[in-house]
Scaffold this motif. Structure first.
Motif: not given
Length: 273
Positions: A30-37, A52-72
């Motif tokens: 949930r926190e990763a999705r919030s950071l993604l948005r 970039s900082i927000a997406y990196r934090k999202a990946l810190g919450k969920n390393t397998k978050y594919d949308k965060a990786s792509y958007n980062y």
């Protein structure tokens, strides 16, 4: 009875632990999705570094978050950090849930490689994108451009290699020619020195031969030898000159004596008172 109670406690404890873990996982997602948005909002405002900082934090919450990786990766790409962007796109290809998402990640890898003028790597990435999404015309067009640039780059590299090879050959040839000229000049100098010495020796030899064969030289040597007086002896000419000198001296002495006699003494006169 105690055994049954212990087993029941263990089951309840394990269930509680799993429940807590699931709750934590859900919370992190949930926190990763919030950071993604949050990152998406910053991205849309073209604040790519903050996104970039927000997406990196999202990946810190969920390393397998594919949308965060792509958007980062997209945020890094927009910030012209192409090498770092490729790393995130590659991660996205591994975590993508569909072929279309994987194709988009490969497509963007190709774009980042094009920006770095790594055209052959771009060709490979676009081909991978088409394998996952054959109907993507944009990828097909980019592939054609990348192939053209790759061929041009290959020919340019070949020309540069041939040019470098020719320059090296010319350099080696000039070096060899300079060494050859140096050796020739050295040999010529040594030859000239030998010839000069030979000519000088021959000239000295000829001069000595001429002196030996010239009768004038022999006569001069003979005359010099005859004219040179011997110690303790006088030549007839010298004796004649000496006698004449003595006679002249004697005549001068006699003449002085005669003059003196003719004058005589002064006669003392008595006064006439």
């Amino acid at each position: 009875m105690k055994r049954i109670i212990q087993i029941a406690i263990l089951i309840l404890t394990s269930f509680a632990t799993n429940s807590y873990a699931q709750i934590d996982t859900i919370k992190l997602k949930r926190e990763a999705r919030s950071l993604l948005r949050e990152g998406n909002k910053l991205y849309n405002k073209q604040k790519f570094d903050e996104a970039s900082i927000a997406y990196r934090k999202a990946l810190g919450k969920n390393t397998k978050y594919d949308k965060a990786s792509y958007n980062y990766g997209n945020a890094l790409y927009q910030g012209k950090k192409y090498k770092e962007a490729v790393s995130q796109y590659e991660l996205a290809t591994k975590t993508a849930k569909t072929k279309v998402e994987k194709a988009e990640a490969y497509h963007n890898i190709g774009n980042a490689m094009m920006e770095q003028k790594q055209y052959q790597q771009a060709v490979d990435a676009y081909k991978n994108a088409l394998r996952n999404n054959p109907g993507d015309d944009e990828t097909r067009y980019n592939l054609a451009v990348a192939q053209k640039e790759a061929k041009k780059q290959e020919q340019q590299n070949k020309d540069n290699k041939d040019k470098d090879k020719k320059n090296q050959q010319d350099k080696d040839q000039k070096k060899d020619q300079d060494q050859q000229n140096k050796d020739q000049n050295k040999d010529k100098k040594e030859g000239d020195d030998k010839d000069d010495k030979k000519d000088q020796d021959q000239q000295n030899k000829d001069q000595n031969k001429d002196d030996k064969q010239d009768p004038k030289n022999d006569q001069n040597k003979k005359d010099n030898k005859q004219q040179k007086p011997q110690p303790g002896k006088m030549t007839p000419e010298q004796m004649k000159q000496l006698l004449e000198s003595l006679n002249n001296e004697e005549k001068k002495t006699q003449k002085k004596m005669n003059v003196k006699k003719s004058k005589g003494r002064k006669v003392k006169q008595e006064k006439d008172w």
